[in-house]
Design an enzyme around this catalytic site. Structure first.
Site, PDB file in Angstrom:
ATOM      1  N   ASN A  14       0.836  -1.201   0.000  1.00 35.81           N
ATOM      2  CA  ASN A  14       0.000   0.000   0.000  1.00 35.81           C
ATOM      3  C   ASN A  14       0.878   1.262   0.000  1.00 35.81           C
ATOM      4  OD1 ASN A  14      -1.618   2.188   0.848  1.00 35.81           O
ATOM      5  ND2 ASN A  14      -3.094   0.781   1.773  1.00 35.81           N
ATOM      6  N   LYS A  17       0.057   4.122   2.581  1.00 37.25           N
ATOM      7  CA  LYS A  17       0.665   3.884   3.902  1.00 37.25           C
ATOM      8  C   LYS A  17       2.144   4.231   3.856  1.00 37.25           C
ATOM      9  CE  LYS A  17      -1.636  -0.365   5.502  1.00 37.25           C
ATOM     10  NZ  LYS A  17      -1.304  -1.729   5.933  1.00 37.25           N
ATOM     11  N   ASP A  72      -0.549  -3.179  10.072  1.00 34.30           N
ATOM     12  CA  ASP A  72      -1.912  -3.601   9.820  1.00 34.30           C
ATOM     13  C   ASP A  72      -2.843  -2.556  10.414  1.00 34.30           C
ATOM     14  OD1 ASP A  72      -3.478  -5.971   8.670  1.00 34.30           O
ATOM     15  OD2 ASP A  72      -4.563  -5.418  10.486  1.00 34.30           O
ATOM     16  N   PHE A 147      -6.898   8.369   1.339  1.00 30.98           N
ATOM     17  CA  PHE A 147      -7.261   7.124   0.653  1.00 30.98           C
ATOM     18  C   PHE A 147      -8.337   6.377   1.435  1.00 30.98           C
ATOM     19  CE2 PHE A 147      -5.090   3.696   3.095  1.00 30.98           C
ATOM     20  CZ  PHE A 147      -4.285   4.452   3.938  1.00 30.98           C
ATOM     21  N   TYR A 149     -10.948   4.967   3.521  1.00 34.68           N
ATOM     22  CA  TYR A 149     -12.030   5.477   4.367  1.00 34.68           C
ATOM     23  C   TYR A 149     -11.849   6.924   4.827  1.00 34.68           C
ATOM     24  CZ  TYR A 149     -13.210   0.526   4.570  1.00 34.68           C
ATOM     25  OH  TYR A 149     -13.536  -0.767   4.232  1.00 34.68           O
ATOM     26  N   ASP A 150     -10.808   7.589   4.397  1.00 34.88           N
ATOM     27  CA  ASP A 150     -10.573   8.961   4.877  1.00 34.88           C
ATOM     28  C   ASP A 150     -11.771   9.901   4.673  1.00 34.88           C
ATOM     29  OD1 ASP A 150      -8.083   8.468   5.971  1.00 34.88           O
ATOM     30  OD2 ASP A 150      -6.987   8.998   4.149  1.00 34.88           O
ATOM     31  N   LYS A 169      -5.061  14.843   9.455  1.00 37.46           N
ATOM     32  CA  LYS A 169      -4.677  13.435   9.400  1.00 37.46           C
ATOM     33  C   LYS A 169      -3.208  13.256   9.759  1.00 37.46           C
ATOM     34  CE  LYS A 169      -4.777   9.093   7.134  1.00 37.46           C
ATOM     35  NZ  LYS A 169      -4.814   8.247   5.971  1.00 37.46           N
ATOM     36  N   HIS A 174      -4.093   7.515  13.490  1.00 37.45           N
ATOM     37  CA  HIS A 174      -3.700   6.255  14.118  1.00 37.45           C
ATOM     38  C   HIS A 174      -2.265   5.883  13.723  1.00 37.45           C
ATOM     39  CE1 HIS A 174      -5.340   5.901  10.169  1.00 37.45           C
ATOM     40  NE2 HIS A 174      -5.256   4.588  10.067  1.00 37.45           N
ATOM     41  N   ARG A 175      -1.957   6.085  12.437  1.00 37.19           N
ATOM     42  CA  ARG A 175      -0.616   5.727  11.933  1.00 37.19           C
ATOM     43  C   ARG A 175       0.442   6.627  12.551  1.00 37.19           C
ATOM     44  NH1 ARG A 175      -2.371   5.305   7.264  1.00 37.19           N
ATOM     45  NH2 ARG A 175      -2.788   3.089   7.558  1.00 37.19           N
TER      46      ARG A 175
END
Ligand code: ITT
Length: 189
Positions: A14, A17, A72, A147, A149-150, A169, A174-175
């Site tokens: 991805n 990511k 993940d 990307f 669900y954003d 974001k 979360h990332r």
């Protein structure tokens, strides 16, 4: 990159990511190296478990340089008992944002969270770092950046979806939180 302290191999398919994590680690002198290796994903309820098992299987792959990471992630919606969760990629491909909105029709509680678990392995220790961000599911598709669900995710305390405000974001995702935990651990030595 001048002053590279560490090369870190990120096994992912991805590129969204990858680019997000690359931007977060570069200021710390970490060069993220894209490693497009496929690995089997276990069926599990938590991102943490999926990431841990992915590292375990990749640790046996000859020639994969270290330290390496996998990530993940998923969107867990309370009104749907945590769906799509660890099946987020699959659900996005099968039913898309409109499908999620249809499942949410009539739901009063729209709370949800994004979760990211980074599995890290340096050849000695396996570590998993998990970051989460709470929010709500928008009533319609909002914004075009980011990307997957954003466009549906509005972080708690804000009015914009991640896809409408990428600064939001990049500061509280979360990332970002998972990466911060990882940086704290690997750069503190
Ligand atoms: P890997 O090769 O790294 O596994 P992937 O896309 O298959 O890439 P996952 O299995 O972790 O990754 O699936 C996570 C899915 O959750 C991802 O494909 C998106 O649909 C969704 N997702 C995760 N993080 C997201 C984010 O920051 N914004 C929007 N959607 C996200």
């Amino acid at each position: 990159m001048a002053g590279v302290r560490l090369r870190l191999y990120f096994v992912t398919s991805n590129m969204h990511k990858f680019r997000e994590v690359q931007e977060m680690v570069a200021p710390h002198g970490i060069m993220l190296v894209h490693t497009p290796l496929h690995y089997p994903e276990v069926r599990a309820e938590s991102c943490e478990e999926v990431a841990r098992e992915a590292v375990r299987s990749l640790a046996r792959v000859r020639g994969l340089k270290r330290p390496f990471i996998v990530e993940d992630s998923g969107l867990f919606i309370d009104a749907l008992n945590g769906f799509p969760g660890t099946y987020s990629k699959w659900a996005y491909e099968k039913i898309g944002l409109k499908g999620i909105l249809a499942l949410m029709r009539g739901a009063r509680a729209r709370s949800a969270r994004f979760v990211s678990s980074i599995g890290y392995y340096d050849g000695r220790r396996l570590r998993v770092f998990t970051g989460t961000v709470d929010g709500t599911i928008a009533k319609r598709i909002r914004g075009e950046s980011g990307f997957a669900y954003d466009p549906l995710f509005i972080p708690k305390g804000y009015k914009f979806s991640f896809a409408e405000n990428m600064t939001l974001k990049s500061t509280l995702s979360h990332r970002k939180r998972a990466v911060e935990l990882m940086l704290k651990s690997i750069l503190m030595k």
